[in-house]
Scaffold this motif. Sequence first.
Motif, PDB file in Angstrom:
ATOM      1  N   MET A  48       0.808  -1.218   0.000  1.00  0.00           N
ATOM      2  CA  MET A  48       0.000   0.000   0.000  1.00  0.00           C
ATOM      3  C   MET A  48       0.846   1.275   0.000  1.00  0.00           C
ATOM      4  SD  MET A  48      -2.903  -1.045  -0.436  1.00  0.00           S
ATOM      5  CE  MET A  48      -3.668   0.564  -0.471  1.00  0.00           C
ATOM      6  N   LEU A  50       2.689   2.403   2.350  1.00  0.00           N
ATOM      7  CA  LEU A  50       2.740   3.056   3.660  1.00  0.00           C
ATOM      8  C   LEU A  50       4.097   2.870   4.306  1.00  0.00           C
ATOM      9  CD1 LEU A  50      -0.744   1.763   4.781  1.00  0.00           C
ATOM     10  CD2 LEU A  50      -0.184   4.067   4.009  1.00  0.00           C
ATOM     11  N   ARG A  70      -2.837   2.551  -6.219  1.00  0.00           N
ATOM     12  CA  ARG A  70      -3.132   2.396  -4.785  1.00  0.00           C
ATOM     13  C   ARG A  70      -4.406   3.140  -4.405  1.00  0.00           C
ATOM     14  NH1 ARG A  70       3.148   3.051  -3.742  1.00  0.00           N
ATOM     15  NH2 ARG A  70       3.669   0.888  -3.296  1.00  0.00           N
ATOM     16  N   ARG A  71      -4.647   4.239  -5.116  1.00  0.00           N
ATOM     17  CA  ARG A  71      -5.840   5.017  -4.846  1.00  0.00           C
ATOM     18  C   ARG A  71      -7.086   4.204  -5.160  1.00  0.00           C
ATOM     19  NH1 ARG A  71      -7.791  10.550  -7.243  1.00  0.00           N
ATOM     20  NH2 ARG A  71      -8.603  11.394  -5.310  1.00  0.00           N
ATOM     21  N   TYR A  75      -8.410  -1.117   0.785  1.00  0.00           N
ATOM     22  CA  TYR A  75      -7.439  -1.530   1.802  1.00  0.00           C
ATOM     23  C   TYR A  75      -8.098  -1.525   3.170  1.00  0.00           C
ATOM     24  CZ  TYR A  75      -3.397  -1.165   4.942  1.00  0.00           C
ATOM     25  OH  TYR A  75      -2.493  -1.360   5.955  1.00  0.00           O
ATOM     26  N   TYR A  94     -17.154  10.049   2.440  1.00  0.00           N
ATOM     27  CA  TYR A  94     -15.889  10.799   2.507  1.00  0.00           C
ATOM     28  C   TYR A  94     -14.745   9.980   1.930  1.00  0.00           C
ATOM     29  CZ  TYR A  94     -11.775  12.876   4.818  1.00  0.00           C
ATOM     30  OH  TYR A  94     -10.552  13.430   5.096  1.00  0.00           O
ATOM     31  N   ARG A  97     -15.048   9.593  -1.768  1.00  0.00           N
ATOM     32  CA  ARG A  97     -14.722  10.829  -2.497  1.00  0.00           C
ATOM     33  C   ARG A  97     -13.207  11.021  -2.571  1.00  0.00           C
ATOM     34  NH1 ARG A  97     -17.336  15.844  -0.261  1.00  0.00           N
ATOM     35  NH2 ARG A  97     -16.512  16.770  -2.170  1.00  0.00           N
ATOM     36  N   LEU A  98     -12.506  10.639  -1.511  1.00  0.00           N
ATOM     37  CA  LEU A  98     -11.048  10.751  -1.563  1.00  0.00           C
ATOM     38  C   LEU A  98     -10.482   9.857  -2.658  1.00  0.00           C
ATOM     39  CD1 LEU A  98      -9.911  10.886   2.171  1.00  0.00           C
ATOM     40  CD2 LEU A  98     -10.073  12.749   0.530  1.00  0.00           C
TER      41      LEU A  98
ATOM     42  N   MET B   1      -7.509  15.323 -10.129  1.00  0.00           N
ATOM     43  CA  MET B   1      -8.457  15.009  -9.061  1.00  0.00           C
ATOM     44  C   MET B   1      -7.754  14.964  -7.706  1.00  0.00           C
ATOM     45  SD  MET B   1     -11.538  14.421  -8.199  1.00  0.00           S
ATOM     46  CE  MET B   1     -11.833  14.326  -6.446  1.00  0.00           C
ATOM     47  N   THR B   2      -6.590  14.250  -7.652  1.00  0.00           N
ATOM     48  CA  THR B   2      -5.870  14.195  -6.370  1.00  0.00           C
ATOM     49  C   THR B   2      -5.462  15.587  -5.944  1.00  0.00           C
ATOM     50  OG1 THR B   2      -4.416  12.911  -7.777  1.00  0.00           O
ATOM     51  CG2 THR B   2      -4.547  12.269  -5.477  1.00  0.00           C
ATOM     52  N   ALA B   5      -7.850  17.069  -3.615  1.00  0.00           N
ATOM     53  CA  ALA B   5      -8.310  16.210  -2.515  1.00  0.00           C
ATOM     54  C   ALA B   5      -8.360  16.980  -1.199  1.00  0.00           C
ATOM     55  CB  ALA B   5      -7.411  14.994  -2.384  1.00  0.00           C
ATOM     56  N   ILE B   8     -11.705  18.233  -0.072  1.00  0.00           N
ATOM     57  CA  ILE B   8     -12.598  17.244   0.555  1.00  0.00           C
ATOM     58  C   ILE B   8     -12.230  17.081   2.026  1.00  0.00           C
ATOM     59  CG2 ILE B   8     -13.399  14.864   0.464  1.00  0.00           C
ATOM     60  CD1 ILE B   8     -12.574  14.839  -2.512  1.00  0.00           C
ATOM     61  N   VAL B   9     -10.908  17.021   2.288  1.00  0.00           N
ATOM     62  CA  VAL B   9     -10.445  16.869   3.669  1.00  0.00           C
ATOM     63  C   VAL B   9     -10.843  18.106   4.491  1.00  0.00           C
ATOM     64  CG1 VAL B   9      -8.446  16.538   5.157  1.00  0.00           C
ATOM     65  CG2 VAL B   9      -8.513  15.437   2.918  1.00  0.00           C
ATOM     66  N   ARG B  12     -14.456  18.088   5.366  1.00  0.00           N
ATOM     67  CA  ARG B  12     -14.779  17.197   6.472  1.00  0.00           C
ATOM     68  C   ARG B  12     -14.420  17.828   7.810  1.00  0.00           C
ATOM     69  NH1 ARG B  12     -14.230  13.307  10.237  1.00  0.00           N
ATOM     70  NH2 ARG B  12     -12.245  14.215  10.808  1.00  0.00           N
ATOM     71  N   ILE B 209      -5.653   4.222   5.504  1.00  0.00           N
ATOM     72  CA  ILE B 209      -6.595   4.255   4.381  1.00  0.00           C
ATOM     73  C   ILE B 209      -6.477   5.597   3.660  1.00  0.00           C
ATOM     74  CG2 ILE B 209      -9.022   4.137   3.732  1.00  0.00           C
ATOM     75  CD1 ILE B 209      -9.512   2.466   6.225  1.00  0.00           C
ATOM     76  N   LEU B 210      -6.416   6.677   4.457  1.00  0.00           N
ATOM     77  CA  LEU B 210      -6.327   8.017   3.868  1.00  0.00           C
ATOM     78  C   LEU B 210      -5.034   8.172   3.076  1.00  0.00           C
ATOM     79  CD1 LEU B 210      -7.475  10.117   6.970  1.00  0.00           C
ATOM     80  CD2 LEU B 210      -8.863   9.358   5.050  1.00  0.00           C
ATOM     81  N   ALA B 211      -3.915   7.737   3.688  1.00  0.00           N
ATOM     82  CA  ALA B 211      -2.615   7.958   3.054  1.00  0.00           C
ATOM     83  C   ALA B 211      -2.436   7.089   1.818  1.00  0.00           C
ATOM     84  CB  ALA B 211      -1.495   7.693   4.057  1.00  0.00           C
ATOM     85  N   SER B 212      -3.179   5.977   1.722  1.00  0.00           N
ATOM     86  CA  SER B 212      -3.055   5.186   0.503  1.00  0.00           C
ATOM     87  C   SER B 212      -3.963   5.732  -0.599  1.00  0.00           C
ATOM     88  CB  SER B 212      -3.353   3.708   0.777  1.00  0.00           C
ATOM     89  OG  SER B 212      -4.675   3.545   1.221  1.00  0.00           O
ATOM     90  N   ALA B 213      -4.924   6.597  -0.202  1.00  0.00           N
ATOM     91  CA  ALA B 213      -5.824   7.169  -1.207  1.00  0.00           C
ATOM     92  C   ALA B 213      -5.316   8.499  -1.746  1.00  0.00           C
ATOM     93  CB  ALA B 213      -7.227   7.349  -0.623  1.00  0.00           C
ATOM     94  N   ILE B 214      -4.769   9.340  -0.864  1.00  0.00           N
ATOM     95  CA  ILE B 214      -4.281  10.647  -1.313  1.00  0.00           C
ATOM     96  C   ILE B 214      -2.911  10.921  -0.698  1.00  0.00           C
ATOM     97  CG2 ILE B 214      -6.603  11.610  -1.596  1.00  0.00           C
ATOM     98  CD1 ILE B 214      -6.165  13.116   1.040  1.00  0.00           C
ATOM     99  N   LEU B 219      -3.499  15.690   2.614  1.00  0.00           N
ATOM    100  CA  LEU B 219      -4.190  15.403   3.867  1.00  0.00           C
ATOM    101  C   LEU B 219      -3.896  16.498   4.889  1.00  0.00           C
ATOM    102  CD1 LEU B 219      -5.895  13.266   5.253  1.00  0.00           C
ATOM    103  CD2 LEU B 219      -3.815  12.025   5.809  1.00  0.00           C
TER     104      LEU B 219
END
Lengths: 293, 390
Positions: A48, A50, A70-71, A75, A94, A97-98, B1-2, B5, B8-9, B12, B209-214, B219
Amino acid sequence: MLEISHLTRRFGDLTAVDDVSFTVPPGQMIGFVGGNGAGKTTTMRMVMGLLAPNTGEVRWQGAPITAAVRRHTGYMPEERGLYPKQRIIDQLVYLARLRGAEAVAARAEALDLLDRFGLAARAKDHLEKLSLGNQQRVQIAAAVMTQPDLLILDEPFSGLDPDAVHAMADLLRDHAARGVPVLFSSHQLDLIDRLCDGLAILAKGCLVAAGTADELRSRGRVRHRLAMDADVGWVRDLTGVRVDDVDGTTALIEFLETGAENSLLAEALRRGTVHELTRLRPSLGEIYQEVTA
Amino acid sequence: MTRNAWTIVAGREVMAKLTDKSFVISTIVSVLLIVGIMLFQMWFLGRATEFKVVVTDDRAAAAVAAAGASLAANPLTRDTIVAVEVADAEAARAALAADDVRAWLEPGPDGWTLTYFKDASSTLDAALPTAVRETVIAEQLAPTGQTLDALTRGAALTTELMQGDAARASIAMAVGFVFAILFLMSALGFGMQIATSVVEEKQNRIVEILASAIPTSQLLAGKVIGNTIMALGQMVLFVAVGLIGLSFTEYSTFVPALGESAGWYVAFFLAGFLALACVWAGTGAMASRQEDIGNTTMPLMMILMVAYFAAFMAEGVWRTALSYVPVVSSIIMPVRLFEGDAHWWDAALALGLNFAFAAFTIWLGARLYRSSLLQVNGMVSLRDALKGQR
């Protein structure tokens, strides 16, 4: 196809993952097995992005994996918990959307998933109001939102009741049927045996076995059970046969030479009535014990 | 798009605040407190007490009248002193016991006596001695043909300030106090909340999860911008309520000047808040459990405390110098502007320095945040966090 290629990660003096390579083909569910501290979570975190590997790489469709891939990967991390004080539906939307989903479509998909887990009525509740099992269901929903191209799930079944395990298994099968590679870790070997197309076994950071369940079984020792109406102690005197255990009228044996089966059967028929001569299918548990020993 | 991001954060973060009961309640309570303080001030300054002093002869009545006249000449109070004449000492005592009057003034051969029933009044204690002395002196001057006024001509003492006036200086002090306390409360409150929300996300692994998406920079940007919007919004609300409230008091003439320095204050607040926000997030990421937060955020607490106390204690050259130092300037410079001690270009320079410092701390905070965010095993040391290896 996801390829894990010679991944190594060290933390100080400890080598948590040591030159691990295996693949997760499209549409297949691969179970990732290993004791605590075997390196499963570290491997998944490297997939992932990380955690950076010391050496080796993760490849997707033949090229090094990118942030964009990865996006679009579902996960589920090792420890559970989304935002406890936020509404369930809001956090699912949320997270979707990310990953690039539109809010309206994400809401519809989230409600659909919650419905599937029997949680549609609780969509507007705060997450912390749910039981742990139900929180886990929401976590799973979060991972499979937006039709991901790849699923990486760390212990998705732990803490689930049998109904939820069933629903979860169905859900994963659906995604595999779309052609999505699915990699998940679990301690429940029977479950992996039932669900998985293949498995990868880690022990102390090293990959000790990988392949389909049948491949792994055929690699192990094949044993037979003989049962008669008379004492079978005589099998110890036969050549070409290794005897694991004799218990009165039954024996566990391994044939070491071709043709030994026939001579054993002929001898048995001479001595009495044969109730059973069966080839034993080793369970995954036995294979696991064998390769990690 | 990223690339977008962070919106969006940030969205929230804003929604999380707006739907957080404790945030909404504390904002409402603060507004009510500001309004309450204003109302109290208006009542306190507007109220007028009539002090009745019982007397039994004309001499005492004249002294009380003199005290009343001197009080009437004082613009800072609306209190009055009046004499109530009765027949004899017996009647005076009765009036005092019945709480009809506040005190009893009685001349004697060796001096006068002021009798209270139970508790003394500072107003009467301040006004009557002079009045009595003047009355007695006037009586003794009478046979000589001289008057008290003639004797004390040219002896009046008036207090003046070379710069500004007394009322403005006392308001400047009050404003400085309010600005400092609002800055400390908001920067500390929101800062702690940023750090806490980062460690929460880290503790329950949602950050994975957040860090793998954006990207983590998105963030961080979303988190800091969202919280900055809320902090700034809250501050503008407080300042606006304060100014509107002030315009209903007798200090309304100061509102235009105060409005200008409040505008500067809001700009300075933005710079000062931004300068710390990313570092708050970074120190939050360095902790791996809520319990560690106190340790990792300690340096920031110290900076804020120093800025707060410096704003009060620094004087003269020190104060002038500190009014250009980032973060501290957020508190001092707007007050100096109101005092008329600094020009707009001083403020612009201090503001520029503050924003430049913010740019540096954003870089630093982002580095701390990125390198510590995904470390799950215990607290991250500052050295490791700065090294930035994942």
